[in-house]
Design a protein around this motif. Structure first.
Motif, PDB file in Angstrom:
ATOM      1  N   LEU A 132      65.670  57.942  -9.147  1.00  0.00           N
ATOM      2  CA  LEU A 132      64.252  58.035  -9.462  1.00  0.00           C
ATOM      3  C   LEU A 132      63.584  56.663  -9.420  1.00  0.00           C
ATOM      4  CD1 LEU A 132      64.404  60.460 -12.534  1.00  0.00           C
ATOM      5  CD2 LEU A 132      63.580  61.016 -10.250  1.00  0.00           C
ATOM      6  N   THR A 133      62.355  56.631  -8.891  1.00  0.00           N
ATOM      7  CA  THR A 133      61.548  55.413  -8.964  1.00  0.00           C
ATOM      8  C   THR A 133      60.913  55.329 -10.352  1.00  0.00           C
ATOM      9  OG1 THR A 133      59.496  56.475  -8.242  1.00  0.00           O
ATOM     10  CG2 THR A 133      60.994  55.624  -6.518  1.00  0.00           C
ATOM     11  N   GLY A 134      60.348  54.161 -10.674  1.00  0.00           N
ATOM     12  CA  GLY A 134      59.673  54.008 -11.953  1.00  0.00           C
ATOM     13  C   GLY A 134      58.508  54.967 -12.098  1.00  0.00           C
ATOM     14  N   ASN A 135      57.730  55.144 -11.025  1.00  0.00           N
ATOM     15  CA  ASN A 135      56.604  56.081 -11.072  1.00  0.00           C
ATOM     16  C   ASN A 135      57.075  57.516 -11.274  1.00  0.00           C
ATOM     17  OD1 ASN A 135      54.565  54.188 -10.778  1.00  0.00           O
ATOM     18  ND2 ASN A 135      54.618  54.261  -8.548  1.00  0.00           N
ATOM     19  N   GLN A 136      58.193  57.864 -10.658  1.00  0.00           N
ATOM     20  CA  GLN A 136      58.741  59.214 -10.824  1.00  0.00           C
ATOM     21  C   GLN A 136      59.228  59.435 -12.255  1.00  0.00           C
ATOM     22  OE1 GLN A 136      61.628  59.064  -7.647  1.00  0.00           O
ATOM     23  NE2 GLN A 136      60.332  60.234  -6.233  1.00  0.00           N
ATOM     24  N   ILE A 137      59.844  58.418 -12.842  1.00  0.00           N
ATOM     25  CA  ILE A 137      60.310  58.541 -14.229  1.00  0.00           C
ATOM     26  C   ILE A 137      59.136  58.822 -15.152  1.00  0.00           C
ATOM     27  CG2 ILE A 137      61.348  57.297 -16.176  1.00  0.00           C
ATOM     28  CD1 ILE A 137      63.008  55.733 -14.058  1.00  0.00           C
ATOM     29  N   ARG A 138      58.043  58.084 -14.945  1.00  0.00           N
ATOM     30  CA  ARG A 138      56.849  58.276 -15.768  1.00  0.00           C
ATOM     31  C   ARG A 138      56.342  59.710 -15.653  1.00  0.00           C
ATOM     32  NH1 ARG A 138      53.659  55.124 -13.154  1.00  0.00           N
ATOM     33  NH2 ARG A 138      54.035  53.112 -14.147  1.00  0.00           N
ATOM     34  N   LYS A 139      56.242  60.200 -14.416  1.00  0.00           N
ATOM     35  CA  LYS A 139      55.752  61.564 -14.195  1.00  0.00           C
ATOM     36  C   LYS A 139      56.708  62.607 -14.768  1.00  0.00           C
ATOM     37  CE  LYS A 139      53.151  60.612  -9.932  1.00  0.00           C
ATOM     38  NZ  LYS A 139      53.118  60.815  -8.467  1.00  0.00           N
ATOM     39  N   GLU A 140      58.003  62.408 -14.529  1.00  0.00           N
ATOM     40  CA  GLU A 140      58.998  63.376 -15.000  1.00  0.00           C
ATOM     41  C   GLU A 140      58.970  63.475 -16.525  1.00  0.00           C
ATOM     42  OE1 GLU A 140      60.911  65.433 -13.448  1.00  0.00           O
ATOM     43  OE2 GLU A 140      60.726  64.796 -11.369  1.00  0.00           O
ATOM     44  N   ILE A 179      56.405  62.961 -18.596  1.00  0.00           N
ATOM     45  CA  ILE A 179      55.220  63.712 -19.040  1.00  0.00           C
ATOM     46  C   ILE A 179      55.384  65.201 -18.745  1.00  0.00           C
ATOM     47  CG2 ILE A 179      52.743  64.022 -18.714  1.00  0.00           C
ATOM     48  CD1 ILE A 179      53.562  61.451 -20.234  1.00  0.00           C
ATOM     49  N   GLU A 180      55.851  65.547 -17.547  1.00  0.00           N
ATOM     50  CA  GLU A 180      56.034  66.953 -17.196  1.00  0.00           C
ATOM     51  C   GLU A 180      57.070  67.622 -18.081  1.00  0.00           C
ATOM     52  OE1 GLU A 180      54.278  68.930 -15.162  1.00  0.00           O
ATOM     53  OE2 GLU A 180      52.982  67.160 -15.033  1.00  0.00           O
ATOM     54  N   PHE A 181      58.140  66.879 -18.397  1.00  0.00           N
ATOM     55  CA  PHE A 181      59.197  67.417 -19.252  1.00  0.00           C
ATOM     56  C   PHE A 181      58.627  67.855 -20.598  1.00  0.00           C
ATOM     57  CE2 PHE A 181      62.446  66.887 -22.532  1.00  0.00           C
ATOM     58  CZ  PHE A 181      63.531  67.579 -21.998  1.00  0.00           C
ATOM     59  N   PHE A 182      57.807  66.989 -21.205  1.00  0.00           N
ATOM     60  CA  PHE A 182      57.295  67.329 -22.530  1.00  0.00           C
ATOM     61  C   PHE A 182      56.080  68.251 -22.467  1.00  0.00           C
ATOM     62  CE2 PHE A 182      60.056  63.837 -23.783  1.00  0.00           C
ATOM     63  CZ  PHE A 182      60.673  64.418 -24.902  1.00  0.00           C
ATOM     64  N   LYS A 183      55.364  68.259 -21.359  1.00  0.00           N
ATOM     65  CA  LYS A 183      54.322  69.273 -21.206  1.00  0.00           C
ATOM     66  C   LYS A 183      54.957  70.661 -21.167  1.00  0.00           C
ATOM     67  CE  LYS A 183      50.930  68.567 -18.216  1.00  0.00           C
ATOM     68  NZ  LYS A 183      50.220  68.135 -16.986  1.00  0.00           N
ATOM     69  N   ASN A 184      56.137  70.745 -20.564  1.00  0.00           N
ATOM     70  CA  ASN A 184      56.870  72.022 -20.542  1.00  0.00           C
ATOM     71  C   ASN A 184      57.431  72.387 -21.907  1.00  0.00           C
ATOM     72  OD1 ASN A 184      56.402  72.503 -17.814  1.00  0.00           O
ATOM     73  ND2 ASN A 184      58.207  71.332 -17.169  1.00  0.00           N
TER      74      ASN A 184
END
Length: 866
Positions: free
Chosen positions: A2-10, A12-17
């Motif tokens: 994972l890139t740093g930007n992907q980690i950030r997105k993942e 947020i999406e993880f906890f939105k779920n």
């Protein structure tokens, strides 16, 4: 990986779920008087944790920009110290607790980040049996890798008393090469660089009382913080945060701008890391409204910025360079923080001005420090006195921190206590001087006037013209008159509303009122003289400019409508946080946790205009505070109210306490138009809008712009949107077609270059120049040639406005030849510099005319290497 930007997105999406509400990052300027800057992800939510405010959502997740400067001297020296960093967080306000927080952190770390479970360690508070058992039972975590630590490591507290609780932290073991041995465990001495903390889970469950005892909180909270830079390093297999994709492109850019290369030596690495880190901090601080100054946040910014500039000088860069780093910061972080893109030119301008200012004194300051060091050593001393360090700061503007850093590099001591004592001595002198001045100034005069005359009367709610007696007249420093009358129709600036303008006439005197201020109930008029002289105790006619008053009142009444509309559209949590109203426009600040959508803005605007169309009456009455509360009146931010208050009611729609001037019917506003909505601080948004004639002008300008667009695209106003969309679609299709054709041409050219390959000492070499290739096209050709030739070295250059180079070396040859070495040789010929990986590197140069010479030079160097 994972890139740093992907980690950030993942994250947020993880906890939105997990049913969390995503809040945008709050400003680096916290809505908290106890903090200078936002230092952690929980700062924007502190009022919720302390029970001061009701949380708008029970579950929240964020990625929060943060600034810390407590270890500034370590930034650049270590692998993980930063001034600017991002904190990932998930929060529970009286909702879930330990079990969910622990289980979800484990799930994210192992299933999303896919970190090796065998390399993970966990710490819990000494007495927290519950947390340890959850780790063992719910996560199947081995007990032998759970360590219990004390208050210094695993306890959080809001202060000596109040909310507090134990913590649990997740660490990654980098292995014995970073400290200890095969039997070492988390917490052992000498393993600080081996066990890297990546996530802290804070369980706020206790209230510490004055006697030190703990009682359970009525609502238990979860506050977690995970450093994005650290996590990225662990995920990407880097022991140094600066070598992750979040930071290394900035390291390379700093190297490019300073003609230096990361990895050359430790001193170069140190300076490049300082510039990298500080460029991010500087960019984000300015973006959030901080300006360089000598105090508070401004001094933090100035200190960081100047430290970065100094390290540029250490790398031999005498030209301005730091402001150019902003482009790279914004290009890398603009997706996560879109406001950076809007403010990029402003940020660069502020950095450049400060960089220019400091550069003029930097060389002189460094020379002076070195002279003082040399002088001290000659006298057999190993320390600079406070007199010297203060003189460097006060006389030459050289920051104490830089003096301290240079002295440290030369083994010379300085005393911060002595420096601060000199600073305090200077401040005391300044305070004494100010007190002497103030004894003769405005405040003391007002006290004297009040003792003699009491307050003056405001009659401007009922009257726009009044005869009044002049009680006092003085001249201001800028030559204008300061006039006080026994009564006045002029509204004084207050509550965000600007003062009235108008005229004062009588007895051969005429003046223009340009400002009115109220101090201790006394109205002071600032007046520009038109003709004649005024005398105390004579009577004059005071008349306000009715057109300006009307425009101000329309805008002020519109803020009341806007406030109510925002509460209806966004929710009851919306509160006014400030406003500014003049004759041209209105500005309204309000508490809200995220940017408004276009749909929300449309609904607010429609609702305000709907009420204007209804021509609601404005009812203004004075009543007691208790009566006002029973009526449901809302107090405004920052206003102070007495026992009798002024209540402004707009039909059945809005009712607020307000001392400003208003129209009698809301229909007189005519039209309300929002111009912009933006964030200005942590949890504070701002709307700027216009009304009446100004709103009409705004709409008319939009219409004129549409007419111009319609004419340009050969359409009428009715169909202009469809026409522009069709043109955009055509442009997109054409762009795709062009890109496809360019790729085919590049591929064809790469194939034709096979025939140009020559052998040098048994190695296939392609060296070719072009006129019109961009960096991406060169890269594609290098990749294609490496694939087709199997084993080779490719050196390509192109130049039109400037020179660009790309060098590729197949894996089997990098033991002999490094692409970065060859590209650097080429770039230097063309007035540039660069480097890169052993197998591929790109660089640029200023002189496009020297591309052929540059490629030839790289080829000659290659021959010597082979």
């Amino acid at each position: 990986m994972l890139t740093g930007n992907q980690i950030r997105k993942e994250f947020i999406e993880f906890f939105k779920n997990k049913s969390h509400k995503h809040f945008e990052s709050a400003s680096l300027i916290p809505d908290d008087p106890t903090l200078l800057l936002t230092v952690a992800g929980m700062v924007p939510f502190k009022p919720y944790f302390l029970g001061q405010k009701e949380a708008p959502y029970p579950r929240v997740t964020t990625y929060q920009k943060c600034i810390r400067t407590n270890d500034l001297e370590n930034v650049g020296r270590t692998a993980r110290h930063h001034t600017f960093f991002e904190m990932l967080g998930n929060f529970s306000f009286g909702d879930y607790f330990k079990e969910e927080a622990i289980a979800w952190s484990w799930e994210f770390v192992t299933e999303v980040l896919k970190l090796d479970k065998d390399k993970l360690w966990v710490s819990v508070f000494t007495t927290d049996d519950e947390a340890e058992q959850i780790w063992i039972d719910k996560c199947k975590f081995p007990k032998e890798r759970i360590v219990r630590l004390g208050e210094d490591e695993n306890w959080w507290a809001a202060g000596p008393t109040g909310s507090c609780g134990p913590c649990s932290e997740i660490h990654v073991d980098l292995g014995p090469s970073y400290g200890g041995d095969e039997n070492s465990k988390l917490g052992d001495e000498g393993t600080d660089n081996r066990f890297i903390e990546i996530w802290n889970l804070v369980f706020t469950e206790w209230n510490r009382k004055e006697d030190g005892s703990l009682e359970p909180l009525p609502k238990k909270n979860i506050d977690t913080g995970a450093g994005l830079e650290r996590i990225a390093a662990m995920v990407q297999g880097k022991s140094n945060n600066f070598e992750t994709d979040l930071l290394f492109p900035l390291v390379e850019e700093a190297g490019r701008l300073t003609n230096s290369k990361y990895g050359d030596n430790q001193d170069v690495n140190f300076s490049l890391k300082v510039i990298t880190d500080h460029s991010r901090a500087v960019t984000f601080l300015i973006n959030d409204g901080v300006i360089p100054s000598n105090e508070g946040r401004g001094y933090v910014l100035r200190r960081i910025l100047r430290r970065a500039v100094r390290h540029g000088r250490l790398l031999g860069q005498s030209e301005l360079f730091l402001y150019k780093m902003v482009d790279k910061v914004v290009s890398m972080m603009g997706e996560a923080y879109p406001d950076l893109k809007k403010n990029i030119e402003h940020i660069k301008k502020v950095v450049k001005i400060e960089e220019e200012k400091f550069s003029r004194t930097l060389d002189q300051g460094i020379q002076l420090v070195n002279q003082e060091i040399e002088k001290a050593k000659k006298e057999g001393q190993n320390k600079l006195s406070g007199d010297v360090t203060f003189k460097l700061y006060d006389t030459y503007g050289f920051p104490y921190e830089l003096t301290e850093e240079i002295c440290g590099e030369n083994g010379v001591e300085v005393s911060k206590e002595e420096f601060e004592a000199k600073m305090e001595e200077q401040k005391e002198k300044a305070r004494s001087a100010r007190e002497v001045i103030m004894e003769k100034g405005q405040d003391s005069f007002i006290e004297e006037f009040y003792d003699k005359n009491g307050t003056t009367e405001f009659v401007g709610y009922e009257s726009s013209e009044e005869k009044a007696r002049l009680l006092n007249i003085r001249e201001s420093k800028d030559g204008k008159l300061l006039m006080i009358f026994d009564k006045t129709p002029f509204y004084a600036e207050a509550g965000g509303q600007t003062s009235d303008h108008g005229t004062i006439k009588g007895n051969g005197f005429e003046g223009r009122v340009i400002d009115v201020q109220k101090q201790k109930g006394i109205y002071v008029h600032t007046v520009e003289v038109v003709a004649g002289n005024a005398k105390e105790q004579e009577e004059y006619t005071l008349e306000i400019d009715r057109a300006i008053r009307a425009a101000i009142t329309k805008n002020h009444s519109a803020t009341h409508l806007l406030h109510k509309a925002l509460r209806e559209v966004l929710g009851e949590h919306v509160q006014q946080a400030g406003s500014y109203v003049n004759a041209q426009r209105l500005r309204f600040d309000f508490n809200h946790y995220e940017a408004m959508t276009e749909e929300q803005l449309d609904r607010v605007e429609d609702l305000v205009n709907e009420k204007i169309a209804q021509a609601l009456e404005v009812d203004i009455r004075n009543m007691s505070m208790d009566e006002a509360k029973k009526e449901g009146a809302m107090a405004l931010f920052g206003d102070k109210y007495g026992s009798v208050v002024r209540v402004v009611k707009v039909g059945d729609f809005s009712i607020e306490l307000c001392g400003g001037t208003h129209i009698d019917n809301i229909g007189k506003i005519g039209l309300f138009k929002i111009e912009s909505e933006s964030g200005i601080a942590a949890g504070v948004r701002r709307i700027e809008a216009v009304t009446g004639t100004q709103a009409y002008k705004f709409v008319k300008q939009i219409e004129n712009n549409l007419k111009t667009i319609a004419k340009t695209v050969k359409s009428d106003l009715t169909n202009v949107v469809d026409r522009v969309e069709r043109l955009n679609e055509t442009l997109r299709e054409n762009s795709k077609e062009i890109e496809t054709l360019k790729a085919k041409v590049t591929s064809y050219e790469a194939k034709s270059l096979n025939d140009d390959a020559e052998e040098i000492n048994g190695v296939k070499v392609v060296a070719k120049t072009f006129k019109d290739k961009n960096a991406e096209e060169l890269r594609q050709m290098v990749d294609s040639l490496k694939e087709k030739l199997g084993s080779c070295v490719v050196i390509l250059g192109s130049g039109e406005d400037k020179a660009i180079f790309a060098v590729g070396v197949t894996k089997d040859l990098i033991g002999k030849v490094k692409a970065g070495v060859l590209v650097k040789e080429a770039a230097q010929v063309a007035g540039g510099n660069g480097g890169g990986r052993p197998d591929f590197a790109q660089a640029g140069g200023k002189d496009a005319d020297k591309v052929e010479e540059a490629v030839a030079k790289a080829k000659e160097v290659l021959k010597t290497l082979l």
